[in-house]
Design an enzyme around this catalytic site. Structure first.
Site, PDB file in Angstrom:
ATOM      1  N   ASP A  69       0.812  -1.229   0.000  1.00  0.00           N
ATOM      2  CA  ASP A  69       0.000   0.000   0.000  1.00  0.00           C
ATOM      3  C   ASP A  69       0.838   1.269   0.000  1.00  0.00           C
ATOM      4  O   ASP A  69       0.444   2.296   0.563  1.00  0.00           O
ATOM      5  CB  ASP A  69      -0.975   0.006   1.202  1.00  0.00           C
ATOM      6  CG  ASP A  69      -1.866  -1.223   1.211  1.00  0.00           C
ATOM      7  OD1 ASP A  69      -2.222  -1.693   0.119  1.00  0.00           O
ATOM      8  OD2 ASP A  69      -2.201  -1.703   2.307  1.00  0.00           O
ATOM      9  N   HIS A 100      -4.790  -1.846  -5.737  1.00  0.00           N
ATOM     10  CA  HIS A 100      -4.031  -0.715  -6.288  1.00  0.00           C
ATOM     11  C   HIS A 100      -5.009   0.365  -6.732  1.00  0.00           C
ATOM     12  O   HIS A 100      -5.869   0.124  -7.570  1.00  0.00           O
ATOM     13  CB  HIS A 100      -3.145  -1.191  -7.446  1.00  0.00           C
ATOM     14  CG  HIS A 100      -2.093  -2.186  -7.005  1.00  0.00           C
ATOM     15  ND1 HIS A 100      -1.250  -2.825  -7.870  1.00  0.00           N
ATOM     16  CD2 HIS A 100      -1.756  -2.629  -5.772  1.00  0.00           C
ATOM     17  CE1 HIS A 100      -0.434  -3.616  -7.176  1.00  0.00           C
ATOM     18  NE2 HIS A 100      -0.735  -3.527  -5.909  1.00  0.00           N
ATOM     19  N   GLN A 131       2.070  -6.143  -3.038  1.00  0.00           N
ATOM     20  CA  GLN A 131       2.529  -6.232  -1.640  1.00  0.00           C
ATOM     21  C   GLN A 131       3.838  -5.441  -1.453  1.00  0.00           C
ATOM     22  O   GLN A 131       4.045  -4.477  -2.151  1.00  0.00           O
ATOM     23  CB  GLN A 131       2.698  -7.694  -1.200  1.00  0.00           C
ATOM     24  CG  GLN A 131       1.372  -8.455  -1.051  1.00  0.00           C
ATOM     25  CD  GLN A 131       0.803  -8.986  -2.348  1.00  0.00           C
ATOM     26  OE1 GLN A 131       1.482  -9.667  -3.097  1.00  0.00           O
ATOM     27  NE2 GLN A 131      -0.446  -8.695  -2.626  1.00  0.00           N
TER      28      GLN A 131
HETATM   29  P1  GDP Z   1      -0.714   0.221  -3.591  1.00  0.00           P
HETATM   30  O1  GDP Z   1      -1.318  -1.037  -3.068  1.00  0.00           O
HETATM   31  O2  GDP Z   1       0.749   0.279  -3.324  1.00  0.00           O
HETATM   32  O3  GDP Z   1      -1.049   0.492  -5.021  1.00  0.00           O
HETATM   33  O4  GDP Z   1      -1.355   1.395  -2.723  1.00  0.00           O
HETATM   34  P2  GDP Z   1      -2.918   1.575  -2.362  1.00  0.00           P
HETATM   35  O5  GDP Z   1      -3.642   2.030  -3.561  1.00  0.00           O
HETATM   36  O6  GDP Z   1      -3.430   0.357  -1.665  1.00  0.00           O
HETATM   37  O7  GDP Z   1      -2.827   2.686  -1.235  1.00  0.00           O
HETATM   38  C1  GDP Z   1      -2.270   3.935  -1.495  1.00  0.00           C
HETATM   39  C2  GDP Z   1      -3.362   4.998  -1.234  1.00  0.00           C
HETATM   40  O8  GDP Z   1      -2.765   6.272  -1.153  1.00  0.00           O
HETATM   41  C3  GDP Z   1      -4.362   5.086  -2.363  1.00  0.00           C
HETATM   42  O9  GDP Z   1      -5.601   5.443  -1.827  1.00  0.00           O
HETATM   43  C4  GDP Z   1      -3.813   6.218  -3.238  1.00  0.00           C
HETATM   44  O10 GDP Z   1      -4.827   6.897  -3.960  1.00  0.00           O
HETATM   45  C5  GDP Z   1      -3.218   7.117  -2.195  1.00  0.00           C
HETATM   46  N1  GDP Z   1      -2.053   7.888  -2.623  1.00  0.00           N
HETATM   47  C6  GDP Z   1      -1.057   7.545  -3.483  1.00  0.00           C
HETATM   48  N2  GDP Z   1      -0.107   8.504  -3.534  1.00  0.00           N
HETATM   49  C7  GDP Z   1      -0.514   9.471  -2.686  1.00  0.00           C
HETATM   50  C8  GDP Z   1       0.065  10.721  -2.262  1.00  0.00           C
HETATM   51  O11 GDP Z   1       1.154  11.113  -2.669  1.00  0.00           O
HETATM   52  N3  GDP Z   1      -0.654  11.442  -1.352  1.00  0.00           N
HETATM   53  C9  GDP Z   1      -1.841  11.021  -0.844  1.00  0.00           C
HETATM   54  N4  GDP Z   1      -2.463  11.792   0.042  1.00  0.00           N
HETATM   55  N5  GDP Z   1      -2.403   9.850  -1.218  1.00  0.00           N
HETATM   56  C10 GDP Z   1      -1.743   9.088  -2.110  1.00  0.00           C
HETATM   57  P1  IMO Z   2      -0.870  -4.259  -2.176  1.00  0.00           P
HETATM   58  O1  IMO Z   2      -0.428  -4.817  -3.497  1.00  0.00           O
HETATM   59  C1  IMO Z   2      -0.947  -4.636   2.165  1.00  0.00           C
HETATM   60  C2  IMO Z   2      -1.118  -8.708   3.794  1.00  0.00           C
HETATM   61  C3  IMO Z   2      -2.389  -9.140   4.494  1.00  0.00           C
HETATM   62  C4  IMO Z   2      -1.793 -10.078   5.536  1.00  0.00           C
HETATM   63  C5  IMO Z   2      -0.675 -10.764   4.764  1.00  0.00           C
HETATM   64  C6  IMO Z   2      -1.057 -12.118   4.190  1.00  0.00           C
HETATM   65  O2  IMO Z   2      -2.173  -3.531  -2.235  1.00  0.00           O
HETATM   66  O3  IMO Z   2       0.212  -3.481  -1.528  1.00  0.00           O
HETATM   67  P2  IMO Z   2      -2.545 -12.846   2.106  1.00  0.00           P
HETATM   68  O4  IMO Z   2      -4.007 -12.631   1.835  1.00  0.00           O
HETATM   69  O5  IMO Z   2      -1.629 -12.301   1.068  1.00  0.00           O
HETATM   70  O6  IMO Z   2      -2.217 -14.276   2.444  1.00  0.00           O
HETATM   71  O7  IMO Z   2      -2.272 -12.019   3.487  1.00  0.00           O
HETATM   72  O8  IMO Z   2      -0.343  -9.894   3.713  1.00  0.00           O
HETATM   73  N1  IMO Z   2      -1.323  -8.198   2.401  1.00  0.00           N
HETATM   74  C7  IMO Z   2      -1.227  -6.913   2.058  1.00  0.00           C
HETATM   75  N2  IMO Z   2      -1.021  -5.807   2.824  1.00  0.00           N
HETATM   76  N3  IMO Z   2      -1.040  -4.527   0.809  1.00  0.00           N
HETATM   77  C8  IMO Z   2      -1.228  -5.628   0.038  1.00  0.00           C
HETATM   78  O9  IMO Z   2      -1.189  -5.567  -1.298  1.00  0.00           O
HETATM   79  C9  IMO Z   2      -1.360  -6.880   0.662  1.00  0.00           C
HETATM   80  N4  IMO Z   2      -1.563  -8.139   0.213  1.00  0.00           N
HETATM   81  C10 IMO Z   2      -1.519  -8.938   1.287  1.00  0.00           C
HETATM   82  O10 IMO Z   2      -3.046  -8.037   5.090  1.00  0.00           O
HETATM   83  O11 IMO Z   2      -1.201  -9.334   6.564  1.00  0.00           O
HETATM   84 MG    MG Z   3      -2.853  -1.669  -1.821  1.00  0.00          MG
END
Ligand code: GDP
Ligand code: IMO
Ligand code: MG
Length: 431
Positions: free
Chosen positions: A13, A41, A225
């Site tokens: 994330d 994502h 991840q």
């Molecule tokens: P990923 O799993 O690595 O793709 O990340 P996620 O999408 O799960 O979580 C990142 C969150 O932060 C999302 O809601 C994005 O829209 C948000 N985000 C990404 N870059 C920025 C930033 O620079 N500032 C803020 N405030 N939010 C961001």
């Molecule tokens: P992105 O791509 C954050 C975490 C789960 C749990 C552990 C194992 O969005 O960054 P699983 O279901 O994979 O067996 O769970 O991994 N986890 C993540 N945490 N971002 C993710 O993906 C995750 N994918 C799995 O919360 O702790």
């Molecule tokens: Mg994510």
């Protein structure tokens, strides 16, 4: 070599989806190489929000995209995700999307096992806090050499044989967890029903990539991840069941290691994690609350609150080493706006000794106390800033200190969820 691999450098994330979407513009092709729909994502383009789990983030820019062999594919989820994203106006066709024929499937028995195991894990520390999507059980069947693969969907007889093999392994396990035995006829019918919706996308993905390489195309690899969820390098057993590090970009897509190219680590300006497991810098105070609320730290798939804490330079420096990170994209700097003092973890105190790395033992990880250094915060807003010179002096100092501590330069800086609120410092495709 003009390819770029994007990997999460913390616990997921970090903003990989946003950065992959932004970089897609400069790439010819985007490839997912591990994980499954445990990933979430988020892309924001002119206020419109796209949430992807299994589809490579390149599809939103219309880039040819590959779901590589290292991914575990839930075909029902995938069909649903394609329908959802098409309804948002994104074109998805076999011209755009390739699914590797040798990727393994997530079947309904996998999430059922995942959820039943988590529910049965009552001993202290036994729950992993998985996403419940069957990721672990599907990878177990893959390395156990009994998985049904994408290519098997084309052959009913192969499916029947493989379902029998799965029954002999899973039925005793299911009985132990109080689940009914597998219904082979129902599972076969489900697979035969979904097969025609998947098969048009299926190809030997390694050949598509090989041709792309020969044609001088630029490939962008999209990790899911993060490094500390990696099954080898993470906070085991509180990890996912795949290798998430950049090395997997090669094995999980069918390209040689030299093909991976520049490794871009995605790094959040603070730290978060979802699920169980050690987290030395975790904050359970008003600063943690600030990060959670301003950063909107809620899981994309599960809706779970993400745990939040200070930036951990020890963790990210380790990530730079195990991934071979050439540069980072630093995201969510804006979330720190308004905090008076910022802390950065520069060491762990474990059993009276200060370490500059995270040891492998879970006991040591769980007892690690962060050693912090403090920096002055800033009251100015960095949200939406699009040029480096518009950053205030304290924010700039924070960024420079991170670079110093982790031993990698900032290539991209993100200041909001929006695609264009991104500052380019050096182009990863230029090496
Ligand atoms: P990923 O799993 O690595 O793709 O990340 P996620 O999408 O799960 O979580 C990142 C969150 O932060 C999302 O809601 C994005 O829209 C948000 N985000 C990404 N870059 C920025 C930033 O620079 N500032 C803020 N405030 N939010 C961001
Ligand atoms: P992105 O791509 C954050 C975490 C789960 C749990 C552990 C194992 O969005 O960054 P699983 O279901 O994979 O067996 O769970 O991994 N986890 C993540 N945490 N971002 C993710 O993906 C995750 N994918 C799995 O919360 O702790
Ligand atoms: Mg994510």
């Amino acid at each position: 070599m003009a390819n770029v691999a994007v990997v999460g450098a913390q616990w997921g994330d970090e903003g990989k989806g946003k950065i992959v979407d932004w970089l897609s513009n400069r790439a010819d092709m985007v490839v997912r190489f591990q994980g499954g729909h445990n990933a979430g994502h988020t892309l924001v383009v002119d206020g419109k929000v796209y949430k992807l789990a299994l589809l490579p983030s390149g599809v939103v820019q219309g880039k040819p995209s590959i779901i590589g062999n290292g991914v575990v594919v839930d075909p029902w989820h995938l069909v649903g995700e394609i329908e959802k994203i098409v309804a948002q106006g994104v074109a998805i066709s076999p011209d755009i999307l390739t699914i590797a024929d040798n990727a393994c499937l997530i079947l309904p028995i996998h999430p059922a096992l995942d959820v039943a195991r988590e529910a049965a894990a009552s001993a202290p520390g036994a729950k992993i806090g998985t996403t419940g999507r069957g990721i672990g059980p599907a990878y177990e069947d893959k390395v156990g050499r009994r998985a049904i693969r994408v290519c098997d969907l084309a052959n009913e007889d192969d499916l029947k044989i493989k379902i029998e093999r799965l029954r002999s392994h899973h039925d005793p396990l299911r009985a132990g967890l109080g689940l009914e035995p597998i219904d082979p006829a129902a599972l076969l019918a489900q697979l035969l029903e979904i097969a025609p919706k998947i098969l048009p996308y299926v190809k030997p993905a390694w050949r598509v990539l090989d041709q792309a390489q020969k044609d001088g195309k630029r490939v962008l690899f999209e990790g899911a991840q993060g490094a500390f969820l990696d099954v080898d390098h993470g906070t085991y057993p509180y990890v996912t069941s795949s290798n998430t590090v950049a090395g997997q970009a090669a094995a999980g897509s069918g390209i040689g290691p030299r093909g991976v190219g520049y490794v871009l680590g995605i790094v959040k300006a603070y730290t978060t994690r979802v699920g169980e497991g050690p987290f030395a810098c975790e904050l359970n105070d008003e600063v943690g609350e600030h990060l959670a609320v301003v950063g909107r730290e809620v899981g994309v798939n599960t809706g779970r609150a993400r745990r939040c804490g200070w930036f951990d330079a020890v963790l990210v420096r380790q990530s730079v080493a195990i991934n071979g990170i050439d540069g980072i994209a630093l995201t969510k700097l804006d979330v720190l706006d308004g905090l008076k003092t910022l802390k950065i973890c520069v060491g762990y105190r474990i059993n009276g000794e200060v370490l500059d790395y995270l040891p492998s033992s879970l006991k040591a990880q769980a007892s690690a106390e962060p050693v912090f250094e403090e920096l002055e915060g800033w009251s100015e807003s960095t949200a939406g800033v699009r040029t480096f010179k518009d950053l205030n002096a304290h924010a700039l100092k924070y960024v420079r200190r991170i670079e110093e501590l982790i031993g990698a330069p900032v290539a991209l800086l993100s200041t909001s969820p929006e695609r264009d609120d991104t500052i380019l410092m050096r182009d990863p495709f230029q090496g």
